[in-house]
Design an enzyme around this catalytic site. Structure first.
Site, short mmCIF file in Angstrom:
data_model
loop_
_atom_site.label_atom_id
_atom_site.label_comp_id
_atom_site.label_asym_id
_atom_site.label_seq_id
_atom_site.Cartn_x
_atom_site.Cartn_y
_atom_site.Cartn_z
N HIS A 53 -33.01 -26.00 26.44
CA HIS A 53 -34.29 -25.88 25.74
C HIS A 53 -34.15 -26.11 24.24
O HIS A 53 -33.04 -26.13 23.68
CB HIS A 53 -34.92 -24.51 26.01
CG HIS A 53 -34.13 -23.33 25.49
ND1 HIS A 53 -34.28 -22.85 24.21
CD2 HIS A 53 -33.22 -22.52 26.09
CE1 HIS A 53 -33.50 -21.80 24.03
NE2 HIS A 53 -32.83 -21.58 25.16
N CYS A 110 -28.44 -19.44 27.98
CA CYS A 110 -29.05 -20.77 28.11
C CYS A 110 -28.50 -21.72 27.06
O CYS A 110 -27.85 -21.29 26.09
CB CYS A 110 -30.57 -20.67 28.00
SG CYS A 110 -31.36 -19.98 29.47
#
Length: 507
Positions: free
Chosen positions: A399, A418
């Site tokens: 992301h 992440c």
């Protein structure tokens, strides 16, 4: 039809092997795989001996089996019963060696729990069927990974072994920092060390001059460091790596290659956690690369290793805060100050937003807190303006991020697990280029709505989260990275326990 004594020998030996081998012999009415007579059996036995010879050159234990020992066993089996037992024993030996060569000697999750990769193990019967084909020797040679990466690592292993046995790279640089303008013996040591590592400045000067600056910058570029020409602590820690450390890293990388010995996808995404990078690879060629931020070093925040398939991107995403972060980080904050983290919405079990003033956070604990937290789309959203989804039980994805300053750092382990991308828009354009004529205009039109939009990839893409502290570039040069999660150190210890040995020269 085999003689009764041979069948008895097989039957007796099957009690000591796994059920797969036993089922295989029973399905073939106890026919021999190795101990028959004729050219076909000669070829299989030669292939088995070649597999044994291949073990050490593939960074695997040389002491488990020896050619001489197997040949001696074969010569000693003169009775039918002995040949029957030997046939089963040779099958078990071949299967173990073949698996070690093809998919690794270790079970990765047992060594490092954060490695969630599914190793592409093959069935016992497949190994035995294929070694009985028309070209047993060719089959054995095909077992290790057939990638350019593995070939470069094998070459590096051989070369480093020679360096280690010759005494290593020579003296290390003992200075803490060396800068342009410095002079003296330590500068000369730095120059010599770089030359040995393949970054020859073309000079013997003990002054930190322009030629040494160029050599240092070239090394820093390959090491993924800031190219400032200054030999600071981060640069010197890699310059001073011993030949033994590099050899260990290469052998670990070879084992890691075996764990992923399967088609990666003609187009795939390769995230090297140790390199803090993500790239798109098309037909073996890197077509896009960006810096990345990975999970922090704390045990519960490290990014895991696994492969999955990217299915879509979410533009203007909401952030549904993971439960562990809700109860361990934000709940304590809201108990101290109900308005803490005010960008986050409080969501009840029906999916409705609940006003914070209606909740007494002090009445809840981590085990009974009944609300979720969600951050609506915005430029300040923790996920930034786009996330790339490969749905997985680990809740890991790629992301954007509003914390752009972190990408300027050399060590980029800061997330909850992440992968944050430095150039998420360009990454999106590269993915969309295969399905829309103007990917930038298409992406921006979705972004400009300010609303969360899911864009499916017409051709899902394999994603591989890996951890390589030693890897080859397209020219075969090996690059090294720090073992930030201490994973490769554990893998090396496990390999050593299995019998992989080095000449321990540290200089």
């Amino acid at each position: 039809m085999q003689g009764m004594s041979f069948r008895q020998g097989v039957a007796m030996a099957l009690a000591d092997v796994d059920s797969g081998i036993a089922d295989y012999y029973r399905s073939r009415d106890f026919a021999p795989v190795w101990t028959g007579e004729g050219p076909a059996y000669d070829a299989r036995r030669s292939a088995l001996l070649e597999a044994v010879r291949m073990m050490p050159e593939n960074g695997l234990p040389a002491s488990l089996y020896t050619v001489e020992g197997l040949v001696s066993q074969m010569r000693a089996a003169t009775s039918g019963q002995a040949r029957g037992r030997l046939d089963v024993e040779l099958s078990a030996t071949f299967i173990r060696i073949a698996r070690d060569l093809q998919t690794g000697i270790l079970t990765p999750h047992d060594v490092v729990p954060e490695i969630l990769r599914k190793v592409p193990l093959r069935d016992s019967s497949q190994y035995l069927d294929l070694v009985q084909g028309n070209d047993p020797l060719g089959y054995v040679h095909s077992l290790p990974p057939q990638t350019a990466q593995y070939a470069y690592l094998m070459k590096a292993r051989y070369q480093l072994q020679q360096v280690v046995e010759a005494g290593g790279y020579g003296p290390v640089v003992s200075a803490g920092v060396l800068k342009p303008g410095n002079a003296g013996a330590e500068v000369g040591t730095l120059r010599n060390r770089l030359a040995v590592l393949g970054y020859d400045s073309g000079s013997l000067s003990t002054s930190y001059d322009a030629s040494l600056i160029s050599a240092v910058k070239a090394f820093q570029k390959d090491a993924g460091l800031t190219e400032d020409g200054v030999a600071g602590p981060a640069t010197l820690s890699l310059v001073n790596r011993t030949a033994t450390e590099n050899l260990e890293a290469v052998i670990v990388a070879m084992e890691r290659e075996r764990w992923i010995n399967r088609p990666l996808g003609e187009r795939h995404i390769w995230v090297n956690l140790a390199d803090f990078s993500a790239k798109i690879v098309d037909d073996g060629v890197t077509t896009f690369r960006t810096r990345a931020v990975i999970g922090a070093r704390q045990e519960n925040r490290q990014s895991p290793e696994f492969s999955d398939v990217m299915e879509y991107m979410s533009i203007n995403p909401s952030w549904n805060v993971p439960r562990s972060i809700v109860v361990n980080e934000y709940l304590p904050q809201m108990q101290q100050d109900p308005s803490a983290a005010s960008q986050l919405e409080l969501i009840d079990a029906r999916g409705q937003v609940v006003p914070r003033q209606a909740v007494d956070f002090t009445q809840y604990t981590a085990s009974n807190f009944p609300f979720d937290l969600r951050e609506p789309p915005s430029e300040r959203n923790a996920l930034g303006l786009v996330k790339f989804m490969f749905p997985n039980p680990n809740n890991i994805y790629l992301h954007d991020t509003p914390s752009k300053y972190l990408f300027a750092k050399d060590m980029r382990a800061y997330s909850h697990g992440c992968i944050r991308l430095a150039q998420p828009f360009d990454f999106a354009y590269a993915l969309l280029a295969r399905q829309v004529s103007d990917p930038q205009q298409y992406f921006q039109s979705k972004l400009d709505t300010g609303k969360q939009v899911q864009v499916n990839l017409k051709q899902p893409i394999q994603v591989h989260l890996v951890y390589r502290t030693a890897f080859a570039d397209g020219y075969g040069r090996i690059h090294y990275r720090n073992d930030i999660y201490n994973r490769d150190a554990r893998i090396w210890q496990a390999l050593s326990a299995q019998g992989v040995a080095l000449t321990q020269v540290r200089s």
